[in-house]
Design a protein around this motif. Structure first.
Motif, mmCIF file in Angstrom:
data_model
loop_
_atom_site.group_PDB
_atom_site.id
_atom_site.type_symbol
_atom_site.label_atom_id
_atom_site.label_comp_id
_atom_site.label_asym_id
_atom_site.label_seq_id
_atom_site.Cartn_x
_atom_site.Cartn_y
_atom_site.Cartn_z
ATOM 1 N N SER A 322 -16.050 11.070 -5.167
ATOM 2 C CA SER A 322 -14.897 12.006 -4.900
ATOM 3 C C SER A 322 -14.284 11.983 -3.406
ATOM 4 C CB SER A 322 -15.179 13.690 -5.133
ATOM 5 O OG SER A 322 -16.332 13.741 -4.366
ATOM 6 N N GLU A 323 -15.208 11.426 -2.525
ATOM 7 C CA GLU A 323 -14.680 11.194 -1.112
ATOM 8 C C GLU A 323 -14.048 9.796 -1.428
ATOM 9 O OE1 GLU A 323 -14.460 11.200 2.671
ATOM 10 O OE2 GLU A 323 -14.692 12.896 1.134
ATOM 11 N N TRP A 324 -14.264 9.045 -2.037
ATOM 12 C CA TRP A 324 -13.383 7.722 -1.970
ATOM 13 C C TRP A 324 -12.140 8.049 -2.604
ATOM 14 C CZ3 TRP A 324 -14.838 2.590 -4.858
ATOM 15 C CH2 TRP A 324 -13.991 1.645 -4.679
ATOM 16 N N ILE A 325 -11.935 8.895 -3.644
ATOM 17 C CA ILE A 325 -10.655 9.423 -4.162
ATOM 18 C C ILE A 325 -9.844 10.007 -3.260
ATOM 19 C CG2 ILE A 325 -9.644 10.896 -5.687
ATOM 20 C CD1 ILE A 325 -11.842 10.497 -7.635
ATOM 21 N N ARG A 326 -10.436 11.132 -2.351
ATOM 22 C CA ARG A 326 -9.641 11.898 -1.390
ATOM 23 C C ARG A 326 -9.215 11.093 -0.110
ATOM 24 N NH1 ARG A 326 -10.432 13.780 3.437
ATOM 25 N NH2 ARG A 326 -12.482 12.580 3.765
ATOM 26 N N ARG A 327 -10.086 10.018 0.379
ATOM 27 C CA ARG A 327 -9.702 9.570 1.498
ATOM 28 C C ARG A 327 -8.639 8.231 0.854
ATOM 29 N NH1 ARG A 327 -14.586 6.394 3.450
ATOM 30 N NH2 ARG A 327 -14.983 8.172 4.623
ATOM 31 N N ALA A 328 -8.666 7.855 -0.185
ATOM 32 C CA ALA A 328 -7.876 6.937 -0.567
ATOM 33 C C ALA A 328 -6.506 7.624 -0.901
ATOM 34 C CB ALA A 328 -8.155 6.035 -1.928
ATOM 35 N N GLY A 329 -6.341 8.598 -1.538
ATOM 36 C CA GLY A 329 -5.078 9.142 -1.904
ATOM 37 C C GLY A 329 -4.346 9.801 -0.647
ATOM 38 N N ARG A 330 -5.305 10.586 0.461
ATOM 39 C CA ARG A 330 -4.857 10.958 1.923
ATOM 40 C C ARG A 330 -4.110 9.949 2.538
ATOM 41 N NH1 ARG A 330 -9.275 13.016 5.738
ATOM 42 N NH2 ARG A 330 -9.202 10.923 5.964
ATOM 43 N N ILE A 331 -4.572 8.708 2.668
ATOM 44 C CA ILE A 331 -4.467 7.584 3.547
ATOM 45 C C ILE A 331 -3.036 7.123 2.827
ATOM 46 C CG2 ILE A 331 -4.767 5.267 4.303
ATOM 47 C CD1 ILE A 331 -7.342 6.219 4.819
ATOM 48 N N ALA A 332 -3.017 6.955 1.541
ATOM 49 C CA ALA A 332 -1.755 6.371 0.816
ATOM 50 C C ALA A 332 -0.624 7.493 1.063
ATOM 51 C CB ALA A 332 -1.961 6.383 -0.743
ATOM 52 N N LEU A 333 -0.757 8.725 1.002
ATOM 53 C CA LEU A 333 0.285 9.834 1.130
ATOM 54 C C LEU A 333 0.673 9.690 2.769
ATOM 55 C CD1 LEU A 333 -1.127 12.692 -0.671
ATOM 56 C CD2 LEU A 333 1.182 11.556 -1.057
ATOM 57 N N ALA A 334 -0.205 9.446 3.742
ATOM 58 C CA ALA A 334 0.297 9.329 5.117
ATOM 59 C C ALA A 334 0.990 8.121 5.402
ATOM 60 C CB ALA A 334 -1.094 9.417 5.839
ATOM 61 N N VAL A 335 0.629 7.000 4.828
ATOM 62 C CA VAL A 335 1.439 5.621 5.054
ATOM 63 C C VAL A 335 2.702 5.832 4.207
ATOM 64 C CG1 VAL A 335 1.426 3.205 4.458
ATOM 65 C CG2 VAL A 335 -0.554 4.382 5.318
ATOM 66 N N GLY A 336 2.607 6.441 2.942
ATOM 67 C CA GLY A 336 4.018 6.491 2.207
ATOM 68 C C GLY A 336 5.070 7.367 2.982
ATOM 69 N N THR A 337 4.689 8.612 3.418
ATOM 70 C CA THR A 337 5.375 9.547 4.020
ATOM 71 C C THR A 337 5.685 8.855 5.422
ATOM 72 O OG1 THR A 337 4.236 11.317 2.957
ATOM 73 C CG2 THR A 337 5.562 11.913 4.858
ATOM 74 N N GLY A 338 4.932 8.132 6.191
ATOM 75 C CA GLY A 338 5.474 7.891 7.432
ATOM 76 C C GLY A 338 6.325 6.691 7.294
ATOM 77 N N SER A 339 6.363 6.097 6.349
ATOM 78 C CA SER A 339 7.345 4.699 6.070
ATOM 79 C C SER A 339 8.891 5.404 6.091
ATOM 80 C CB SER A 339 6.818 3.901 5.230
ATOM 81 O OG SER A 339 7.227 4.364 3.855
ATOM 82 N N MET A 340 8.862 6.403 5.049
ATOM 83 C CA MET A 340 9.879 7.047 4.647
ATOM 84 C C MET A 340 10.405 7.881 6.027
ATOM 85 S SD MET A 340 11.053 6.178 2.013
ATOM 86 C CE MET A 340 11.929 6.849 0.611
ATOM 87 N N ILE A 342 10.542 6.946 9.006
ATOM 88 C CA ILE A 342 11.202 5.919 9.787
ATOM 89 C C ILE A 342 12.511 5.546 9.179
ATOM 90 C CG2 ILE A 342 11.228 3.419 10.599
ATOM 91 C CD1 ILE A 342 8.220 3.630 10.723
ATOM 92 N N SER A 343 12.727 5.346 7.866
ATOM 93 C CA SER A 343 13.768 5.112 7.276
ATOM 94 C C SER A 343 14.839 6.503 7.280
ATOM 95 C CB SER A 343 13.727 4.608 5.857
ATOM 96 O OG SER A 343 13.107 5.801 5.062
ATOM 97 N N ALA A 344 14.157 7.573 7.206
ATOM 98 C CA ALA A 344 15.001 8.762 7.576
ATOM 99 C C ALA A 344 15.736 8.831 8.918
ATOM 100 C CB ALA A 344 14.113 10.116 7.197
ATOM 101 N N LEU A 345 14.683 8.608 9.917
ATOM 102 C CA LEU A 345 15.407 8.758 10.989
ATOM 103 C C LEU A 345 16.459 7.612 11.459
ATOM 104 C CD1 LEU A 345 15.110 9.720 13.938
ATOM 105 C CD2 LEU A 345 13.403 8.071 14.554
#
Length: 467
Positions: A322-340, A342-345
């Protein structure tokens, strides 16, 4: 090679957030690049056919839209192999037999669906006439579809092989193969559309044939890679390809059908928005096409991150960590949102610069279209963030093999909220085209909120308990 570098290639859980981030980016980088190149491949046909005339361009546009919508929906059906393979690797690093079963049955499912798609495309002219399209355009589009439908099998096979290679830790091949296909497509269109280098001048039909050849080349390239890549060949993915595994076949359909319908619902939403723009006028359609193309380009980044997230979360799911699931999902959301972000700005700060890549800003005749495109990009800048969130959240849930409820969320958000709001704001208020784009934003917002809630509640809902 360090343990952190090997993380995307094995079923071991990274010990730190930095290691998980590195694992995610190792997978996502080539997939993002391949997605962007795939958009370029799709654009090549339109660029060459545009020189043949208005009717030919309209026919190719409609034909490519129909083919891509059905082809990508079919590939979505087979994408279920990705979380299954990832979970198998998470459970056991050397799950050769189970990986081979998922791969083989994904090919079977794809082949069965491809037959249905080809039948639909064969009747493309009839369907376009039912949609009240111009008879001359429908007839030429029908001829185009009769040829390009031959690319359905190789396209689906290439999709399964690409997904499997990425899940097995070799995403770089996707970038290389797609780049090769882009170069081949340019040359093939140049030869077959206009009759260069001694080839016959086939016009629109030449463009369709070039697509078929390009897709076939991709399938052959992936076949060779799976046979000769040192890391992939040990899985012997084509071994006993004739042997049925009906339980796995049903599992792929169970997981993949909702994915396919979700992708189709989203694609059809933006296609429907284009039809609504057509009711408003020609300038609105042109501006919408420019703004949508820009938004589609930026979307390829979180899409690639989402494809990698499914694999990373799927490995944690298979390992029952469950810790692997949480960490993988959280980091993917942070990277995906961060990339967008930049494009939004960029869309917010320099929309005219982006539009200038498509339209001559110095031409007074383009001024109305430029103005509308900039207005649409202002709305697109707002929904960039939620678009990134929803695609990664859906991918995280896919890694948990949760696809049916996300499909229902997508259907409700895109078509009840999104399309409904677009109609109301676009035709019942002075907002017109901007209102249609606000409807798209509303749909994406609702989907992102509901999917994030489900991801956050995954333990309470029992989604992390591996089957």
């Amino acid at each position: 090679m360090t343990a952190e570098t090997l993380a995307p290639l094995t079923g071991s859980a990274p010990a730190t957030a930095r290691a998980e981030l590195r694992a995610l980016l190792t997978l996502a980088g080539p997939l993002v690049g391949a997605n962007l190149l795939q958009m370029a491949v799709a654009a090549v046909d339109v660029i060459f056919v545009a020189r043949l005339g208005t009717v030919e361009l309209a026919a190719a546009t409609l034909g490519v839209f129909m083919f891509n919508l059905l082809m990508y929906s079919t590939i979505g059906l087979t994408t279920a192999a990705s979380p299954l393979i990832a979970a198998e690797l998470g459970r056991r690093k050397h799950a050769v037999r189970e990986v081979r079963r998922s791969f083989r049955m994904a090919l079977w499912v794809g082949a069965a669906a491809a037959i249905v798609v080809m039948i639909i495309l064969w009747n493309g002219e009839r369907l376009l006439l039912l949609a009240d399209q111009d008879p001359a355009v429908a007839r030429r589009s029908g001829h185009f579809l009769h040829i390009i439908l031959l690319g359905t099998f190789p396209a689906v096979a290439a999709g399964v092989m690409r997904t499997s290679a990425a899940a097995l830790g070799r995403p770089g091949w996707a970038f290389g193969v797609t780049g090769m296909a882009l170069a081949f497509s340019i040359v093939a269109n140049w030869c077959l559309v206009f009759g260069n280098a001694g080839f016959p001048r086939l016009g629109l039909e030449g463009s369709a044939l070039a697509s078929v050849l390009s897709l076939s080349l991709m399938a052959i390239a992936y076949w060779l890679i799976l046979h000769f890549d040192r890391r992939l060949r040990r899985y012997r993915l084509f071994g006993r390809w004739w042997r049925s595994e009906w339980s796995r076949f049903r599992e792929i359909v169970r997981l993949g059908l909702p994915i396919s319908l979700t992708w189709m619902a989203e694609g059809a939403l933006f296609g429907g928005a284009s039809l609504l723009m057509g009711v408003l006028g020609v300038k609105e359609v042109a501006a919408h096409a420019v703004a949508l193309n820009i938004a589609s380009l930026t979307f390829q980044v979180p899409l690639g991150i989402a494809q990698a997230a499914t694999i990373r979360v799927g490995m944690g799911y298979g390992a029952r960590n469950s810790e692997w699931i949480r960490r993988a999902g959280r980091i993917a959301l942070a990277v995906g949102t961060g990339s967008m972000a930049i494009s939004a700005l960029t869309m917010w700060v320099a929309p005219r610069l982006l539009v200038s890549a498509y339209l001559d800003l110095g031409n007074p005749l383009n001024a109305p279209v430029v103005h509308l495109a900039v207005s649409y990009l202002a709305v697109a800048a707002v929904f960039q963030l939620v678009d990134g969130i929803q695609v990664v959240a859906a991918a995280n849930l896919r890694g948990l093999q949760d696809t049916r409820v996300p499909m229902l969320v997508a259907l409700f958000g895109y078509w009840v909220v999104g399309f409904g709001t677009a109609i109301v704001l676009g035709f019942r208020t002075p907002l017109a085209g901007v209102g249609i784009w606000m409807g798209l934003a509303a749909g994406l917002l609702v989907v992102s909120i509901l999917l994030m809630w489900r991801w956050s509640a995954r333990d309470r809902l029992g989604l992390t308990a591996a089957r």
